[in-house]
Design a protein around this motif. Structure first.
Motif, PDB file in Angstrom:
ATOM      1  N   ALA A 131     -12.533 -23.239 -68.309  1.00  0.00           N
ATOM      2  CA  ALA A 131     -12.582 -22.482 -67.050  1.00  0.00           C
ATOM      3  C   ALA A 131     -12.051 -23.316 -65.886  1.00  0.00           C
ATOM      4  O   ALA A 131     -11.347 -22.799 -65.011  1.00  0.00           O
ATOM      5  CB  ALA A 131     -14.012 -22.023 -66.774  1.00  0.00           C
ATOM      6  N   ASP A 132     -12.372 -24.623 -65.882  1.00  0.00           N
ATOM      7  CA  ASP A 132     -11.950 -25.480 -64.764  1.00  0.00           C
ATOM      8  C   ASP A 132     -10.428 -25.610 -64.695  1.00  0.00           C
ATOM      9  O   ASP A 132      -9.856 -25.725 -63.607  1.00  0.00           O
ATOM     10  CB  ASP A 132     -12.577 -26.868 -64.902  1.00  0.00           C
ATOM     11  N   ASP A 167      -8.223 -23.392 -65.277  1.00  0.00           N
ATOM     12  CA  ASP A 167      -7.729 -22.240 -64.523  1.00  0.00           C
ATOM     13  C   ASP A 167      -8.066 -22.373 -63.042  1.00  0.00           C
ATOM     14  O   ASP A 167      -7.244 -22.086 -62.172  1.00  0.00           O
ATOM     15  CB  ASP A 167      -8.343 -20.954 -65.076  1.00  0.00           C
ATOM     16  N   ARG A 168      -9.278 -22.819 -62.774  1.00  0.00           N
ATOM     17  CA  ARG A 168      -9.738 -22.887 -61.387  1.00  0.00           C
ATOM     18  C   ARG A 168      -8.936 -23.909 -60.574  1.00  0.00           C
ATOM     19  O   ARG A 168      -8.712 -23.731 -59.382  1.00  0.00           O
ATOM     20  CB  ARG A 168     -11.228 -23.238 -61.361  1.00  0.00           C
ATOM     21  N   GLN A 169      -8.481 -24.967 -61.228  1.00  0.00           N
ATOM     22  CA  GLN A 169      -7.751 -26.027 -60.515  1.00  0.00           C
ATOM     23  C   GLN A 169      -6.429 -25.542 -59.935  1.00  0.00           C
ATOM     24  O   GLN A 169      -5.966 -26.084 -58.927  1.00  0.00           O
ATOM     25  CB  GLN A 169      -7.510 -27.210 -61.461  1.00  0.00           C
ATOM     26  N   LEU A 201      -5.802 -22.453 -58.921  1.00  0.00           N
ATOM     27  CA  LEU A 201      -5.957 -21.297 -58.027  1.00  0.00           C
ATOM     28  C   LEU A 201      -5.467 -21.580 -56.604  1.00  0.00           C
ATOM     29  O   LEU A 201      -4.832 -20.704 -55.993  1.00  0.00           O
ATOM     30  CB  LEU A 201      -7.420 -20.841 -58.014  1.00  0.00           C
TER      31      LEU A 201
END
Length: 560
Positions: A234-235, A237-239, A241
């Protein structure tokens, strides 16, 4: 409670830990497929962006004048950056999860194999001890039976009066020996039984629980590692954003920069013909000679033109009359309306002047090289440069002839333009050379950003020399310049296009692709003065470097 309390569930734990390893392999495969999807998606997005990028043709250049076309180009560029973030996702999934789990799986399998090897070894040892205990027990049982039979035989012989004393004594001794053997077997069996019970107790309460505890710790670490990988999943992808958000913001900003009124005005500027509106049509009295308003471009003149015999020049068409002339048209663009023709001719002249400047740059560089060869014959033969110099001279002469031809047509058009004056018009090859822009990257058209024609030069195009002599062929006196001048300030940068040895005194060697500071521009002799650091500076051929002068550097120019 730990796994040490599960007793002899050795096979079940072996199956469970194997399933745990298979789960890690399945999750690794899942992340790998997700990474491949991201890679393919990024590739498709990049291809899409590339597919709709403007092509290198005049039509695309015309479209770039419109704000909505520029907004679309910005959207394509942002989309390309957006695709790059999906490539980052794929790379991070591979490096942070797939590769890590692959290495961890090897260690996990090795550790599991070691633990179960110890367990099987302990299991085999206790089973072997049990077999030895059973053997001692059977031997004790056999010896007891043999002792009983020997005792019964002795008693029978002792009661029989017909048996000699020697036989009775022999039977008695045999019975005693058997009893002794039974007693020895009993002692051995008892001793080994105590040993087995101790080993069995150690096996089930110490050895196996320890092994199972190690397996439990291994399993818990495996589960924890899977959890961390899912969080990383998940991280990753979040990085990206924030950057994805910037890409989308760029698209939004591009869309908001569209100006409908500016684009509609650009249409007028692009297709303005320069024709005068036709005069009024007077009443035709058939009793008298026909009178018409004097207008060179009136509809009547157009109609009269159709009646003229073939071979004569056609009159100019009224803008609303469909022009059937397809294709590129004649060389002098005479098929175009005056305003459009003037723009095309001016653009052609600018293009030819740029070609002339390139050829002159090559000529100057070769002349300098020839001078170096003359002074240093060991570096090369001066005569080897002559064929190329002759070829360049012929090319320049041909291009200059072309410029004169197009300038003649341009002058003819401007004379006929009723609302244009010639006071600001530039002509002449050398004067055009003086307007050469700083570099190819900042070359400007004679059109303003909204596409309209302008006689005023932009701030970038003003970064040029007001006067510039034809480059000479003499080598500058480098030594005197270095001795007499103080440290010069930096006026720009340059990138070496080709390697230069710099054997002569006052020159400096450069490697291809090297970045240097420009401290003195080309004064017309074909040499540019550059600096590598505080201690190293010198001259290099201008044609060997691509110069980027600062916009506030007065009098700066280059022949790139």
């Amino acid at each position: 409670r730990g796994w040490g309390t599960v007793g002899d569930q050795f096979d079940n734990l072996e199956k469970h830990t194997q399933w745990g390893i298979e789960f890690v392999e399945k999750y690794t495969k899942f992340v790998k497929e997700r990474s491949e999807i991201e890679t393919n998606y990024a590739k498709q997005i990049r291809n899409l962006s590339k597919k709709y990028q403007p092509k290198k043709n005049s039509r695309e250049e015309e479209e770039s004048k419109y704000t909505f076309c520029r907004a679309f180009l910005t959207t394509l560029n942002e989309l390309n950056d957006y695709a790059g973030q999906h490539e980052v996702i794929a790379e991070n999934l591979t490096s942070q999860i797939i590769l890590e789990l692959s290495r961890y799986l090897q260690d996990l399998k090795t550790e599991r194999k070691s633990h179960f090897h110890d367990g099987r070894k302990a299991q085999q040892h206790i089973e072997s001890s049990w077999k030895q205990l059973e053997a001692c027990k059977r031997r004790f049982e056999r010896d007891c039976k043999e002792a009983d039979r020997a005792q019964q035989y002795f008693e029978k012989m002792d009661a029989d009066i017909n048996v000699t004393k020697a036989d009775v004594e022999k039977a008695r001794q045999q019975a005693q020996m058997r009893h002794q053997m039974a007693a020895d077997s009993k002692g051995e069996y008892s001793s080994y039984l105590q040993k087995f019970n101790q080993e069995q107790n150690d096996h089930y309460f110490t050895i196996i629980p320890t092994i199972f505890q190690k397996l439990q710790d291994m399993e818990e670490r495996r589960i924890e590692r899977i959890g961390l990988c899912m969080k990383t999943f998940a991280d990753v992808d979040r990085q990206v954003l924030p950057i994805v958000g910037k890409c989308l913001d760029g698209m939004t900003k591009a869309a908001e920069s569209i100006e409908p009124k500016t684009d509609s005005k650009q249409v007028v500027e692009s297709y303005k013909s320069g024709f005068e509106p036709p005069g009024d049509v007077e009443f035709e009295d058939y009793g008298q000679a026909m009178k018409r308003a004097a207008s060179e471009t009136s509809l009547s003149n157009t109609r009269e033109g159709k009646e003229k015999p073939p071979g004569k020049t056609k009159p100019k068409l009224w803008p609303f009359i469909k022009n059937k002339n397809k294709g590129s048209g004649p060389e002098d663009f005479s098929h175009l309306p005056p305003e459009q023709r003037r723009k095309k001719l001016q653009g052609k002249i600018d293009e030819l002047n740029k070609d002339i400047q390139k050829e002159m740059d090559q000529r100057d560089a070769l002349t300098k090289m020839k001078d170096v060869y003359v002074k240093n014959p060991q570096m090369g033969d001066p005569a080897s440069v002559d064929p190329r110099l002759s070829e360049i001279a012929q090319t320049i002469e041909k291009l200059q002839s072309e410029v004169q031809k197009f300038e003649g047509w341009l002058a003819e058009v401007e004379e006929r333009m009723p609302s244009k004056s010639d006071t600001h018009r530039r002509s002449g090859i050398y004067e055009t050379q003086n307007n050469t822009t700083v570099s190819n990257n900042c070359a400007q058209d004679r059109e303003s950003p909204d596409g309209s024609y302008t006689e005023e030069q932009t701030s970038e195009t003003q970064v040029k020399a007001n006067t510039h002599p034809i480059p000479t062929t003499t080598t500058p006196e480098f030594d005197d310049e270095f001795d007499d001048e103080e440290t010069l300030p930096t006026i720009g940068t340059c990138k070496a296009l080709y390697p230069f040895e710099g054997h002569n005194e006052g020159t400096i060697s450069v490697a291809e692709g090297e970045l240097l500071y420009v401290i003195e521009e080309d004064k017309g002799d074909g040499w540019t003065r550059v600096r590598r650091n505080e201690d190293e500076e010198g001259y290099v051929p201008t044609s060997y470097v691509e110069v980027f002068l600062e916009t506030n550097a007065k009098g700066a120019m280059t022949y790139i």
